[in-house]
Scaffold this motif. Structure first.
Motif, mmCIF file in Angstrom:
data_model
loop_
_atom_site.group_PDB
_atom_site.id
_atom_site.type_symbol
_atom_site.label_atom_id
_atom_site.label_comp_id
_atom_site.label_asym_id
_atom_site.label_seq_id
_atom_site.Cartn_x
_atom_site.Cartn_y
_atom_site.Cartn_z
ATOM 1 N N UNK A 77 0.830 -1.203 0.000
ATOM 2 C CA UNK A 77 0.000 0.000 0.000
ATOM 3 C C UNK A 77 0.868 1.257 0.000
ATOM 4 N N UNK A 78 1.960 1.229 0.759
ATOM 5 C CA UNK A 78 2.879 2.371 0.796
ATOM 6 C C UNK A 78 3.483 2.611 -0.584
ATOM 7 N N UNK A 79 3.899 1.530 -1.247
ATOM 8 C CA UNK A 79 4.447 1.656 -2.598
ATOM 9 C C UNK A 79 3.416 2.255 -3.558
ATOM 10 N N UNK A 80 2.167 1.833 -3.397
ATOM 11 C CA UNK A 80 1.098 2.346 -4.254
ATOM 12 C C UNK A 80 0.942 3.857 -4.097
ATOM 13 N N UNK A 81 1.092 4.344 -2.878
ATOM 14 C CA UNK A 81 0.902 5.767 -2.601
ATOM 15 C C UNK A 81 2.142 6.603 -2.908
ATOM 16 N N UNK A 82 3.311 6.012 -2.772
ATOM 17 C CA UNK A 82 4.559 6.761 -2.996
ATOM 18 C C UNK A 82 5.027 6.698 -4.446
ATOM 19 N N UNK A 83 4.479 5.768 -5.218
ATOM 20 C CA UNK A 83 4.869 5.680 -6.618
ATOM 21 C C UNK A 83 6.204 4.973 -6.796
ATOM 22 N N UNK A 84 7.087 5.500 -7.639
ATOM 23 C CA UNK A 84 8.326 4.793 -7.982
ATOM 24 C C UNK A 84 9.378 4.766 -6.864
ATOM 25 N N UNK A 85 9.172 5.536 -5.807
ATOM 26 C CA UNK A 85 10.172 5.572 -4.743
ATOM 27 C C UNK A 85 10.331 4.189 -4.094
ATOM 28 N N UNK A 86 11.573 3.749 -3.887
ATOM 29 C CA UNK A 86 11.832 2.473 -3.222
ATOM 30 C C UNK A 86 11.831 2.696 -1.715
ATOM 31 N N UNK A 87 10.937 2.016 -1.020
ATOM 32 C CA UNK A 87 10.828 2.188 0.426
ATOM 33 C C UNK A 87 11.787 1.261 1.160
ATOM 34 N N UNK A 88 11.969 1.562 2.443
ATOM 35 C CA UNK A 88 12.801 0.707 3.294
ATOM 36 C C UNK A 88 12.195 -0.688 3.401
ATOM 37 N N UNK A 89 10.889 -0.785 3.321
ATOM 38 C CA UNK A 89 10.245 -2.094 3.399
ATOM 39 C C UNK A 89 10.736 -3.030 2.318
ATOM 40 N N UNK A 90 10.836 -2.535 1.094
ATOM 41 C CA UNK A 90 11.310 -3.377 -0.007
ATOM 42 C C UNK A 90 12.798 -3.706 0.148
ATOM 43 N N UNK A 91 13.561 -2.752 0.678
ATOM 44 C CA UNK A 91 14.988 -3.007 0.906
ATOM 45 C C UNK A 91 15.181 -4.058 1.990
ATOM 46 N N UNK A 92 14.390 -3.961 3.072
ATOM 47 C CA UNK A 92 14.441 -4.971 4.122
ATOM 48 C C UNK A 92 14.097 -6.355 3.556
ATOM 49 N N UNK A 93 13.102 -6.406 2.709
ATOM 50 C CA UNK A 93 12.675 -7.679 2.128
ATOM 51 C C UNK A 93 13.790 -8.290 1.285
#
Length: 310
Positions: free
Chosen positions: A279-295
């Protein structure tokens, strides 16, 4: 008698009403509110300075047409604030009102487009999420609880990067996503799962949480481009630094046993965490979040341990 000493021309309230285009009743109201000054004639009737009263009422009328309230107008007339300041304040209020109306419009449309079987659940979700700013504060509090050992001055940048602002003019999908995101953040279970994912232990068992936090930030800076470029997770420098940072924070060394410890009771695969970051990715668009980096790091750790065990 000179022009300077000549008494000012006076007019009755009826004449002032005709000159200003306002009703007698409105002019009386402005007098009672202290917006307009008058004096009494010998017969007790209100009398007004012909020039200044008309000019003052025209200014009031024009400011009212812009939507300014009487308190703001009175402040301008008394010199307590400039007209520019009053208009700027009104503009800010209109921005808030617009955002509120845009949010409500998107919520109503979200209900219109919902499948019949979804409407009750969606109604409950959206009814609790009608203040975008309040939801944003909820998300910020969620992450400050996760990062409790870290001073706010250190973690504010992290929170700013990973917590989406409420959309100013949200689409149906955005208002539903933001409402669901806030609902997830309100769950104590998710709080515990994300805390476990981030710290891999109780924070009080870590010698220097702040040092670990900053080291993890440096690692994430290097992992984010890998995620953005679609590079599959793998063992290597980034994973080694991740493990070393956690080991050092606990007075340990990077060993096979310690890597297994980091995987023990891991919550990275929790579907609620994945949903939160989706959901965060959906709202932030192309920005890579820490969540994806942690994953990415978790998958690299799990794959490396599986290879070592094999």
């Amino acid at each position: 008698m000179t022009d300077d000493t000549k008494p000012a021309a006076l007019m009755s309230i009826g004449e002032l009403a005709r000159n200003s285009g306002l009703s007698v009743r409105t002019i009386r109201f402005y007098c009672d509110e202290g917006i307009l000054e008058s004096q009494r004639s010998g017969g007790g009737h209100r009398m007004f300075d012909a020039d200044s009263a008309t000019e003052r009422l025209l200014l009031v009328r024009r400011l009212r047409a812009l939507g300014l309230g009487l308190d703001s107008i009175t402040g301008v007339l008394r010199g307590e604030q400039s007209m520019e300041e009053a208009i700027a304040a009104e503009s800010a209020e209109l921005d808030i009102e617009f955002r509120s109306l845009a949010w409500r419009r998107a919520s109503v449309r979200a209900m219109e487009t919902a499948a019949p079987a979804q409407r009750i659940e969606r109604l409950a979700l959206l009814a609790a999420a009608q203040d975008g700013n309040a939801l944003h504060e909820c998300l910020i509090r969620f992450w400050h609880r996760i990062l409790t050992p870290i001073p706010r001055s250190d973690s504010d940048g992290w929170v700013c990067w990973n917590v989406p602002e409420p959309p100013t003019d949200p689409s149906v999908d955005e208002v539903v996503a933001y409402a669901e995101l806030a609902a997830l953040a309100s769950s104590p279970d998710l709080n515990n799962a994300v805390r476990q994912q981030y710290w891999r232990d109780r924070p009080d068992l870590i010698r220097d949480p702040r040092a670990l936090y900053h080291e993890m930030g440096e690692i994430m800076i290097d992992v984010v481009p890998l995620v953005a470029d679609g590079i599959p997770s793998h063992s290597g420098n980034e994973l080694d630094r991740f493990v070393t940072a956690h080991a050092t924070a606990r007075g340990e060394r990077d060993t096979r046993e310690f890597r297994e410890h980091l995987l023990r009771d891991a919550t990275d695969s929790d579907p609620r965490i994945h949903r939160y970051w989706s959901l965060t990715d959906q709202l932030l668009g192309p920005r890579v979040t820490i969540g994806r980096a942690h994953d990415w790091l978790y998958n690299a750790l799990a794959e490396g341990s599986a290879v070592a065990a094999g």
